[in-house]
Design an enzyme around this catalytic site. Structure first.
Site, PDB file in Angstrom:
ATOM      1  N   VAL A  51       0.830  -1.196   0.000  1.00  0.00           N
ATOM      2  CA  VAL A  51       0.000   0.000   0.000  1.00  0.00           C
ATOM      3  C   VAL A  51       0.869   1.252   0.000  1.00  0.00           C
ATOM      4  CG1 VAL A  51      -1.755   1.301   1.282  1.00  0.00           C
ATOM      5  CG2 VAL A  51      -1.930  -1.184   1.102  1.00  0.00           C
ATOM      6  N   CYS A  87     -10.934  -2.888   2.442  1.00  0.00           N
ATOM      7  CA  CYS A  87     -10.924  -2.876   0.972  1.00  0.00           C
ATOM      8  C   CYS A  87     -12.210  -3.457   0.385  1.00  0.00           C
ATOM      9  CB  CYS A  87      -9.704  -3.618   0.449  1.00  0.00           C
ATOM     10  SG  CYS A  87      -9.450  -5.268   1.143  1.00  0.00           S
ATOM     11  N   ARG A 118     -10.782 -16.363   0.147  1.00  0.00           N
ATOM     12  CA  ARG A 118      -9.494 -16.062  -0.500  1.00  0.00           C
ATOM     13  C   ARG A 118      -9.351 -16.959  -1.723  1.00  0.00           C
ATOM     14  NH1 ARG A 118      -7.164 -11.644   0.681  1.00  0.00           N
ATOM     15  NH2 ARG A 118      -6.693 -12.123   2.857  1.00  0.00           N
ATOM     16  N   HIS A 125     -10.075  -7.646  -5.976  1.00  0.00           N
ATOM     17  CA  HIS A 125     -11.119  -8.423  -5.313  1.00  0.00           C
ATOM     18  C   HIS A 125     -12.394  -8.423  -6.162  1.00  0.00           C
ATOM     19  CE1 HIS A 125      -8.547  -8.697  -1.975  1.00  0.00           C
ATOM     20  NE2 HIS A 125      -9.150  -7.913  -1.100  1.00  0.00           N
TER      21      HIS A 125
END
Length: 343
Positions: A15, A128, A241, A248
């Site tokens: 990040v 997120c 996951r 995503h």
């Protein structure tokens, strides 16, 4: 244009690196830049915009003369955010530390920017998966109130950090060469068991809570209520996951309080800033992680009526969780504050 002194805490992580890419890409108005990390990463040299920056070890004295402190996430937020605020900085924090604190606004700039002004030195960046979902919910919610949301996520390994990405790569190589498969990271580095992610799905992200939901699932539920300021909306989540490096994906089923056609939904989503509609079944056009990786917009497709309930819609939502799901969202908060002279 006025310029601001910026500190990035966690500058050497995924990040933190994305913060740097976006600062350059978006011509963010910084005067001085301070790169901070743990003692282990201190001393690294990062070349950025024609200049070499030495990564400094973060201490409580690191934030003197800093206007904007971008925290990439992790346990360091709890230790250093109060010190940064004390020094006069506004902290935009990507960790979960302050998200549910009633004194801290939880912000997605396209969704609830009016809450930014309520900050007392710290602004929280949502999870997120939550960011990606509410970007698709908000334009519909503004037209017809949403009664219930059922979301299943398909989350890339980069959400687990650089080590998880490396483990997926190593496992794929091991399978291809017939070598032993090693699993040390997923579903979480601190958990008692680890599972292969290559050619597999793991229905656990973060630890399980007493209600049998994972912490990640409860983040999506609790944070969405706070961001949308609607605590009556029913939300249930299952987070998974998947063996994808980046971006995503989410299957989102929504039940509305009134009629809203598929075309109405497409129109509302297409007009919403930060959302792009990719939906043409005849041409096999729909969002996919490979297409959204490195992109700023959240993509929505497979928009269709849910015939099992009176006013239901199904959406397929995909977004780069390191960009809009983390670094971009935080930087947009800072940009909004600059534009509205909040510093």
């Amino acid at each position: 244009m006025e310029k601001y002194n910026v500190a990035i805490l966690g500058a050497t992580g995924a990040v933190g690196q994305e913060f740097l890419d976006l600062i350059e890409e978006r011509n963010f108005p910084f005067a001085q830049l301070k790169l901070l990390a743990s003692k282990r990463s201190a001393g690294q040299i990062i070349h950025f915009m024609g200049k070499d920056y030495t990564v400094e070890e973060a201490t409580k004295d690191s934030f003197k003369d800093v206007h904007i402190a971008l925290f990439a996430g992790g346990a360091a937020s709890k230790e250093f955010a109060p010190a940064a605020v004390e020094a006069g900085a506004v902290v935009i924090d990507n960790s979960s530390t302050f998200r549910m604190d009633p004194q801290v606004p939880l912000i997605v700039p396209e969704v609830n920017p009016e809450m930014i002004k309520k900050h007392k030195g710290i602004i929280a960046n949502p999870n997120c998966s939550t960011i990606i979902m509410v970007m698709a919910l908000k334009p519909i919610y503004d037209q017809v109130k949403i009664k219930r949301v059922v979301v299943s996520t398909y989350q890339a390994v980069s959400g687990g950090g650089k080590e998880a990405m490396a483990e997926l790569e190593n496992q794929v190589k091991a399978i291809a060469s017939g070598q032993e498969i090693v699993a040390n990271i997923l579903p979480g580095a601190g958990l008692p068991k680890h599972y292969q992610i290559a050619f597999n799905l793991i229905p656990q992200i973060d630890v399980f809570k007493e209600n049998l939901y994972t912490k990640e699932e409860m983040k999506m539920i609790d944070e969405t209520h706070k961001i949308m300021n609607d605590y009556d909306m029913g939300i249930t989540a299952t987070t998974i996951r998947v063996p994808v490096y980046r971006s995503h994906a989410e299957s989102v089923n929504i039940e509305l309080e009134g009629e809203f056609s598929v075309q109405d939904a497409k129109n509302a989503l297409a007009k919403f800033p930060g959302v792009v509609v990719e939906d043409d079944p005849a041409e096999m056009i729909y969002p996919m992680p490979l297409k959204t990786s490195g992109k700023n917009d959240v993509a929505v497709g497979r928009i269709r009526k849910d015939y099992s309930i009176k006013n239901g819609l199904n959406l397929w939502v995909v977004g780069d969780q390191i960009r809009k799901g983390a670094a971009l969202n935080a930087l947009q908060i800072a940009e909004y504050m600059i534009e509205h002279k909040m510093f």
